[in-house]
Design a protein around this motif. Structure first.
Motif, mmCIF file in Angstrom:
data_model
loop_
_atom_site.group_PDB
_atom_site.id
_atom_site.type_symbol
_atom_site.label_atom_id
_atom_site.label_comp_id
_atom_site.label_asym_id
_atom_site.label_seq_id
_atom_site.Cartn_x
_atom_site.Cartn_y
_atom_site.Cartn_z
ATOM 1 N N ALA A 48 0.856 -1.187 0.000
ATOM 2 C CA ALA A 48 0.000 0.000 0.000
ATOM 3 C C ALA A 48 0.886 1.229 0.000
ATOM 4 O O ALA A 48 1.880 1.283 0.734
ATOM 5 N N LEU A 49 0.534 2.214 -0.822
ATOM 6 C CA LEU A 49 1.307 3.449 -0.914
ATOM 7 C C LEU A 49 0.350 4.633 -0.905
ATOM 8 O O LEU A 49 -0.410 4.833 -1.863
ATOM 9 N N LEU A 50 0.389 5.427 0.173
ATOM 10 C CA LEU A 50 -0.475 6.606 0.240
ATOM 11 C C LEU A 50 -0.083 7.598 -0.846
ATOM 12 O O LEU A 50 1.099 7.754 -1.179
ATOM 13 N N THR A 51 -1.083 8.284 -1.369
ATOM 14 C CA THR A 51 -0.879 9.293 -2.402
ATOM 15 C C THR A 51 -1.700 10.539 -2.060
ATOM 16 O O THR A 51 -2.481 10.543 -1.119
ATOM 17 N N HIS A 52 -1.515 11.589 -2.874
ATOM 18 C CA HIS A 52 -2.283 12.816 -2.661
ATOM 19 C C HIS A 52 -3.766 12.603 -2.881
ATOM 20 O O HIS A 52 -4.594 13.323 -2.327
ATOM 21 N N SER A 53 -4.116 11.640 -3.738
ATOM 22 C CA SER A 53 -5.503 11.443 -4.141
ATOM 23 C C SER A 53 -5.636 10.089 -4.814
ATOM 24 O O SER A 53 -4.631 9.453 -5.175
ATOM 25 N N CYS A 54 -6.867 9.667 -5.025
ATOM 26 C CA CYS A 54 -7.095 8.468 -5.827
ATOM 27 C C CYS A 54 -6.649 8.721 -7.259
ATOM 28 O O CYS A 54 -6.148 7.818 -7.933
ATOM 29 N N ILE A 105 -13.980 6.949 4.640
ATOM 30 C CA ILE A 105 -12.747 7.178 5.395
ATOM 31 C C ILE A 105 -12.019 8.295 4.658
ATOM 32 O O ILE A 105 -11.761 8.179 3.468
ATOM 33 N N MET A 106 -11.696 9.377 5.345
ATOM 34 C CA MET A 106 -11.197 10.534 4.593
ATOM 35 C C MET A 106 -10.082 11.266 5.335
ATOM 36 O O MET A 106 -9.908 11.124 6.539
ATOM 37 N N SER A 107 -9.346 12.065 4.546
ATOM 38 C CA SER A 107 -8.308 12.932 5.111
ATOM 39 C C SER A 107 -8.371 14.299 4.440
ATOM 40 O O SER A 107 -7.352 14.961 4.286
ATOM 41 N N GLY A 108 -9.563 14.690 4.023
ATOM 42 C CA GLY A 108 -9.745 15.925 3.268
ATOM 43 C C GLY A 108 -9.502 15.651 1.803
ATOM 44 O O GLY A 108 -10.418 15.574 0.992
ATOM 45 N N GLU A 109 -8.241 15.520 1.441
ATOM 46 C CA GLU A 109 -7.799 14.986 0.160
ATOM 47 C C GLU A 109 -6.864 13.827 0.467
ATOM 48 O O GLU A 109 -6.192 13.822 1.492
ATOM 49 N N GLY A 110 -6.812 12.859 -0.411
ATOM 50 C CA GLY A 110 -5.899 11.742 -0.177
ATOM 51 C C GLY A 110 -6.317 10.514 -0.955
ATOM 52 O O GLY A 110 -7.444 10.422 -1.449
ATOM 53 N N GLY A 111 -5.396 9.581 -1.080
ATOM 54 C CA GLY A 111 -5.681 8.342 -1.782
ATOM 55 C C GLY A 111 -4.642 7.301 -1.461
ATOM 56 O O GLY A 111 -3.730 7.523 -0.654
ATOM 57 N N CYS A 112 -4.774 6.146 -2.104
ATOM 58 C CA CYS A 112 -3.810 5.071 -1.880
ATOM 59 C C CYS A 112 -3.748 4.185 -3.109
ATOM 60 O O CYS A 112 -4.788 3.855 -3.702
ATOM 61 N N LEU A 113 -2.530 3.817 -3.490
ATOM 62 C CA LEU A 113 -2.309 2.812 -4.528
ATOM 63 C C LEU A 113 -2.143 1.463 -3.846
ATOM 64 O O LEU A 113 -1.332 1.329 -2.924
ATOM 65 N N LEU A 114 -2.914 0.481 -4.291
ATOM 66 C CA LEU A 114 -2.784 -0.887 -3.797
ATOM 67 C C LEU A 114 -2.062 -1.701 -4.867
ATOM 68 O O LEU A 114 -2.570 -1.852 -5.987
#
Length: 380
Positions: free
Chosen positions: A53-59, A187-196
């Motif tokens: 899993a790698l967090l990103t700025h957005s989906c 589930i949110m962080s305002g803006e954000g995403g994740c690469l699986l």
């Protein structure tokens, strides 16, 4: 007495966000891949079973990396629904690929797996199923088609965290997947995403692309004595402050999902009489899909005027909204993509869909008012 306004969305906070953000600030490390980022990565990997899993700025960013990992060439094709957000297509268009839009199913509004094979050409490289409303696509069939034709699968599970298909987490079934943590998501962080990353062969390169094309991650793990430019990439890391906010949400993911499912179930029960009268159609969730209560929509009758219905709801101080304008009908969609078939269901269903107010803390009496007002409008 004036009616209380019922908004469409109200972002939910667990109460732990401020404390975790302060912890991040106190640590004196607030850029990307800090302590809270690692906690989020571990949680997502454990919960979904993905290899990385790698967090990103957005989906959107996660989809961008996924498209880069596929090494798409100009003219390559990616099969996807037209009924989706623009990011699903944009990620591949930016690599020179052509979105091939396929129609959706009548029941779930997901990509119609029965039409995929006919849309495959010698230029097809991937399939991008979108799990609408946190309800899984028919992934067994899609995976089987991809294997037969040597295609990659990139799941757009923007709405799919904490949801499953036949017991497997959405986003962790194809080669690559993506989550959104935008404020409108469960589930949110305002803006954000994740690469699986589910196909292990992509894991190291995905990390490099996410870190501006460098092997900085390997350097910090002591695997190399310096880091250098290794590949194409960009800056996709969210700060650890964003990750700290997200960790407060992931830590309460079971509670959040349970609350949303309760709201979804109440809507479903309240609207059953209207469906029985033929005034609307409620969502359909297949038995083998574990959904997450992401949103609640209704489909109006074909002869209904959706704009008029939305206007009357606004006059009653209720904010309901439509959803996607089909991409194949948009200016950029016509320029960069092509439709496979007439997409009749996409055109019809997207024009009749209304999303109802939905947020944790939505009072039951508000839901009742929404349903009664909708019934009164449609029953006239």
């Amino acid at each position: 007495m004036a009616l209380e306004y019922i908004p469409f969305n109200r972002p939910y906070a667990t109460g732990k966000e401020h404390g975790y953000i302060q912890d991040a600030l106190d640590s004196r490390y607030v850029s990307g891949d800090g302590r809270f980022t690692k906690l989020c990565h571990q949680w997502i990997e454990r919960r979904t079973g993905c290899a990385r899993a790698l967090l990103t700025h957005s989906c959107t960013s996660a989809l961008d990396i996924a498209a880069m990992l596929l090494d798409l060439k100009s003219g390559d094709e990616v099969i996807m629904p037209s009924f989706t957000f623009v990011s699903t297509a944009n990620a591949f268009v930016l690599r020179g690929a052509v979105p091939v839009f396929v129609d959706i199913r009548e029941d779930t509004l997901n990509l119609d797996e029965r039409q995929i094979e006919a849309a495959i050409t010698p230029r097809t490289r991937a399939i991008a199923p979108v799990h609408y409303a946190g309800v899984g696509c028919e992934m067994d069939t899609i995976v089987a088609i991809a294997r037969r034709h040597n295609l990659r699968i990139v799941e757009d599970a923007a709405q799919g965290i904490m949801a499953s298909y036949k017991g497997s987490a959405l986003g962790a079934i194809g080669d690559l997947g993506s989550f959104s943590f935008h404020e409108t998501k469960n589930i949110m962080s305002g803006e954000g995403g994740c690469l699986l990353v589910n196909a292990p062969e992509f894991a190291q390169r995905a990390e490099i692309m996410r870190e501006k094309g460098t092997d900085r991650g390997r350097f910090f793990r002591g695997e190399v004595d310096k880091y250098t430019w290794q590949d194409i990439g960009s800056s996709y890391l969210p700060s650890d402050i964003t990750a700290a906010f997200l960790w407060a949400q992931l830590d309460q993911a079971e509670y959040i999902t349970g609350e949303r499912l309760a709201i979804w179930d109440r809507y479903h029960a309240m609207l059953a009489p209207l469906e029985q009268r033929g005034l609307l159609r409620r969502p359909i969730v297949p038995a083998d899909c574990g959904h997450n209560g992401h949103l609640y929509y209704v489909l109006l009758p074909q002869d209904a005027d959706r704009n008029a219905v939305l206007k009357k709801l606004r006059e009653a101080e209720i904010q309901a909204v439509f959803h996607y304008v089909p991409l194949h009908s948009a200016p950029a969609g016509m320029q960069y993509g092509r439709a496979h078939g007439d997409l009749a269901r996409t055109i019809d269903l997207s024009a009749r869909l209304i999303r109802l107010p939905f947020w944790i803390g939505l009072p039951e009496q508000h839901q009742q008012r929404v349903c009664e007002t909708l019934g009164a409008i449609l029953g006239r």
